[in-house]
Write a protein that holds these residues in place. Structure first.
Motif, PDB file in Angstrom:
ATOM      1  N   THR A  41      48.193 -44.522  66.979  1.00 29.93           N
ATOM      2  CA  THR A  41      47.370 -45.763  67.261  1.00 29.93           C
ATOM      3  C   THR A  41      47.417 -46.054  68.610  1.00 29.93           C
ATOM      4  N   PRO A  42      46.435 -46.069  69.594  1.00 27.81           N
ATOM      5  CA  PRO A  42      46.480 -46.442  70.841  1.00 27.81           C
ATOM      6  C   PRO A  42      46.995 -47.852  71.412  1.00 27.81           C
ATOM      7  N   ALA A  43      47.494 -47.633  72.339  1.00 22.84           N
ATOM      8  CA  ALA A  43      48.579 -48.793  72.834  1.00 22.84           C
ATOM      9  C   ALA A  43      47.294 -50.112  72.941  1.00 22.84           C
ATOM     10  N   LEU A  44      46.187 -49.648  73.402  1.00 22.89           N
ATOM     11  CA  LEU A  44      44.978 -50.748  73.571  1.00 22.89           C
ATOM     12  C   LEU A  44      44.407 -51.083  72.239  1.00 22.89           C
ATOM     13  N   ALA A  45      44.708 -50.534  71.000  1.00 27.68           N
ATOM     14  CA  ALA A  45      43.925 -50.834  69.797  1.00 27.68           C
ATOM     15  C   ALA A  45      44.125 -52.192  69.326  1.00 27.68           C
ATOM     16  N   GLY A  46      44.940 -53.069  69.936  1.00 27.25           N
ATOM     17  CA  GLY A  46      44.970 -54.558  69.385  1.00 27.25           C
ATOM     18  C   GLY A  46      43.817 -55.256  70.312  1.00 27.25           C
ATOM     19  N   ASN A  47      43.032 -54.660  71.353  1.00 26.80           N
ATOM     20  CA  ASN A  47      42.071 -55.232  72.051  1.00 26.80           C
ATOM     21  C   ASN A  47      40.606 -54.666  71.507  1.00 26.80           C
ATOM     22  N   VAL A  48      39.535 -55.193  71.975  1.00 26.44           N
ATOM     23  CA  VAL A  48      38.258 -54.990  71.699  1.00 26.44           C
ATOM     24  C   VAL A  48      37.724 -53.735  72.973  1.00 26.44           C
ATOM     25  N   TYR A  49      37.248 -52.767  72.406  1.00 21.85           N
ATOM     26  CA  TYR A  49      36.600 -51.613  73.167  1.00 21.85           C
ATOM     27  C   TYR A  49      35.411 -51.982  73.523  1.00 21.85           C
ATOM     28  N   ASP A  50      35.023 -52.277  74.607  1.00 21.48           N
ATOM     29  CA  ASP A  50      33.588 -52.354  75.002  1.00 21.48           C
ATOM     30  C   ASP A  50      32.820 -51.199  75.274  1.00 21.48           C
ATOM     31  N   LEU A  51      32.091 -50.666  74.552  1.00 19.32           N
ATOM     32  CA  LEU A  51      31.322 -49.374  74.410  1.00 19.32           C
ATOM     33  C   LEU A  51      30.367 -49.362  75.624  1.00 19.32           C
ATOM     34  N   GLY A  52      29.727 -50.307  76.095  1.00 17.03           N
ATOM     35  CA  GLY A  52      28.857 -50.396  76.975  1.00 17.03           C
ATOM     36  C   GLY A  52      29.383 -50.345  78.580  1.00 17.03           C
ATOM     37  N   GLY A  53      30.742 -50.759  78.525  1.00 15.72           N
ATOM     38  CA  GLY A  53      31.405 -50.820  79.778  1.00 15.72           C
ATOM     39  C   GLY A  53      32.455 -49.818  80.066  1.00 15.72           C
ATOM     40  N   GLY A  54      32.733 -49.122  79.092  1.00 11.49           N
ATOM     41  CA  GLY A  54      33.847 -48.165  79.294  1.00 11.49           C
ATOM     42  C   GLY A  54      33.251 -46.768  79.336  1.00 11.49           C
ATOM     43  N   ALA A  55      33.827 -45.820  79.879  1.00 12.77           N
ATOM     44  CA  ALA A  55      33.552 -44.445  80.141  1.00 12.77           C
ATOM     45  C   ALA A  55      34.087 -43.562  78.825  1.00 12.77           C
ATOM     46  N   SER A  56      35.151 -43.956  78.250  1.00  7.35           N
ATOM     47  CA  SER A  56      35.876 -43.224  77.077  1.00  7.35           C
ATOM     48  C   SER A  56      36.819 -43.917  76.477  1.00  7.35           C
ATOM     49  N   ILE A  57      37.301 -43.297  75.401  1.00  4.81           N
ATOM     50  CA  ILE A  57      38.403 -44.101  74.538  1.00  4.81           C
ATOM     51  C   ILE A  57      39.605 -42.893  74.454  1.00  4.81           C
ATOM     52  N   GLU A  58      40.764 -43.272  74.806  1.00  2.44           N
ATOM     53  CA  GLU A  58      41.866 -42.384  74.874  1.00  2.44           C
ATOM     54  C   GLU A  58      42.311 -42.133  73.643  1.00  2.44           C
ATOM     55  N   LEU A  59      42.714 -40.816  72.921  1.00  2.00           N
ATOM     56  CA  LEU A  59      43.105 -40.666  71.730  1.00  2.00           C
ATOM     57  C   LEU A  59      44.476 -39.539  71.608  1.00  2.00           C
ATOM     58  N   THR A  60      45.435 -39.892  70.991  1.00  4.09           N
ATOM     59  CA  THR A  60      46.240 -38.979  71.232  1.00  4.09           C
ATOM     60  C   THR A  60      46.942 -38.570  69.680  1.00  4.09           C
ATOM     61  N   CYS A  61      47.374 -37.458  69.371  1.00  2.00           N
ATOM     62  CA  CYS A  61      48.080 -36.910  68.051  1.00  2.00           C
ATOM     63  C   CYS A  61      49.244 -36.104  68.159  1.00  2.00           C
ATOM     64  N   LYS A  62      49.864 -35.865  66.929  1.00  2.00           N
ATOM     65  CA  LYS A  62      50.739 -34.866  66.913  1.00  2.00           C
ATOM     66  C   LYS A  62      50.206 -33.361  66.330  1.00  2.00           C
ATOM     67  N   GLN A  63      50.556 -32.575  66.916  1.00  5.21           N
ATOM     68  CA  GLN A  63      49.656 -31.213  66.252  1.00  5.21           C
ATOM     69  C   GLN A  63      50.350 -30.784  64.962  1.00  5.21           C
TER      70      GLN A  63
END
Length: 394
Positions: A41-63
């Protein structure tokens, strides 16, 4: 959990000879495909991602634990309701709105960025949104990863929920917004509204960028004008609510109609050829006098499969018929019962001729490809200076 035997992990295995087959089989690793793996779960998941104002959303996982270190391609999957199976027909095509969408882009690293525009476009598909008023202020989106090995095996992560602010994004880019010339030195000079008789379109600039939603962008037209005959540029033939004119008829002081009124007719300072550039996105208009006159033709023709090519080529009619006109825009009404191909030509020598690979509008080039034309009834407009052609469906 599924198990697979990797039969050719290294190219060097093949060099060890037939006598060591049993040893090879015993030493080949076992591929274990786990039922799932962890998407963090991203650290910023508690916020609202503005898709029109942001270039990307960072995701991480365990292989995923495949039993050995394996190269994995991670594909992002999105759902609006947590369902991960689409209804498909016998051809495998999705029926109705998709329950989930897998983005085309992928990463081979366990930390990567998802393009916000691609993320948003998937939401447009799943929501079936066709206009801006339908877009919710916020959406909860389920996100998971599809981990795929080069051998084809895959496994899916847990899903997380992200809150996003979507924006309207056309799934199919709008056609360029056209504007039209009208006036005493356009067509028959009647200031009427019929395309191919009293008005004709400016051409989208080939290769230019146009707004995907509005179709706004750069347009151009090159043609002959005389100083005693005025003209204007309108958004919709037959309507005057949106138009360009000149301050005191001056082409160097263009004025778009606003609350204070409209400009006068444009009038060029001297007879000759001019190039007009109108950027409907930037709201700018310029005129440039040409130093060299283009070639002039006494006729223009169409030939294709439906005319048995040159044997039955048909003549187009000049659109500019006002007194003193130099025809460069041509018109022809075409009816086709079946799909066909065609080109523009001056005469049976086929020198010059114009072809292109786009339909219903495009830019013909000398000796170009056959233009593909779908069955139907059309009014064809062709400008022999710029090569721009447009098939208006009737």
């Amino acid at each position: 959990m599924k198990k697979y035997i990797i039969t050719s992990l290294l190219a060097g295995v093949a060099l060890m000879g037939l006598t060591s087959c049993e040893d090879d089989r015993d030493s080949n690793p076992t591929l274990v495909v786990p039922d799932t793996f962890v998407l963090n779960t991203p650290a910023l998941a508690g916020n609202v991602y503005d898709l029109g104002g942001g270039a990307s959303i960072e995701l991480t996982c365990k292989q995923p634990e495949f039993g050995y270190t394996a190269a994995v391609s991670y594909y992002t999957q999105l759902s609006l309701n947590g369902e991960w199976k689409n209804e498909v027909d016998e051809k495998g095509e999705v029926v109705g709105l998709p329950k989930f969408v897998q983005l085309e882009s992928y990463s081979t690293k366990a930390k990567f960025n998802v393009n916000a525009k691609d993320f948003n476009k998937a939401l447009m598909k799943m929501g079936g949104y066709t206009e801006e008023s339908q877009i919710p202020e916020e959406l909860n989106v389920y996100v998971r990863l599809n981990g795929v090995l080069s051998s084809g095996q895959n496994t899916y992560s847990n899903h997380i929920t992200l809150k996003v602010k979507p924006f309207f994004q056309a799934l199919v880019a709008a056609d360029p917004e056209l504007w039209y010339l009208i006036g005493s030195c356009v067509g028959d000079g009647s200031w009427g509204s019929e395309i191919g008789v009293a008005v004709y379109p400016m051409s989208p600039v080939e290769g230019a960028k146009f707004d995907e939603v509005t179709g706004k962008g750069p347009l151009t037209y090159t043609g002959y004008f005389t100083p005693d005959l005025g003209f204007k540029i309108v958004r919709v033939p037959g309507e005057w609510a949106d138009q360009w004119g000149g301050t005191d008829n001056d082409i160097n002081q263009p004025r778009r109609k606003d609350d204070s009124g409209e400009g006068a007719d444009f009038k060029v300072p001297s007879a000759g050829y001019y190039r007009i550039n109108l950027d409907t996105y930037a709201n700018t208009l310029t005129f440039t006098a040409l130093d060299k006159n283009p070639a002039e033709y006494s006729q223009m023709m169409i030939a294709g499969e439906f005319t048995n090519w040159g044997d039955g080529a048909v003549k187009m009619n000049p659109v500019d018929t006002y007194a003193g006109a130099r025809p460069h825009v041509w018109v022809y009404d075409l009816s086709l019962d079946a799909n066909s191909v065609m080109k523009f030509l001056v005469d049976s020598s086929w020198n010059p001729n114009w072809g292109g690979d786009k339909f219903p509008f495009g830019w013909g080039v000398g000796g170009g490809a056959n233009i593909p034309v779908a069955a139907g009834n059309y009014r064809i407009i062709f400008n022999d200076i710029t090569g721009y052609y447009h098939f208006y469906k009737k």
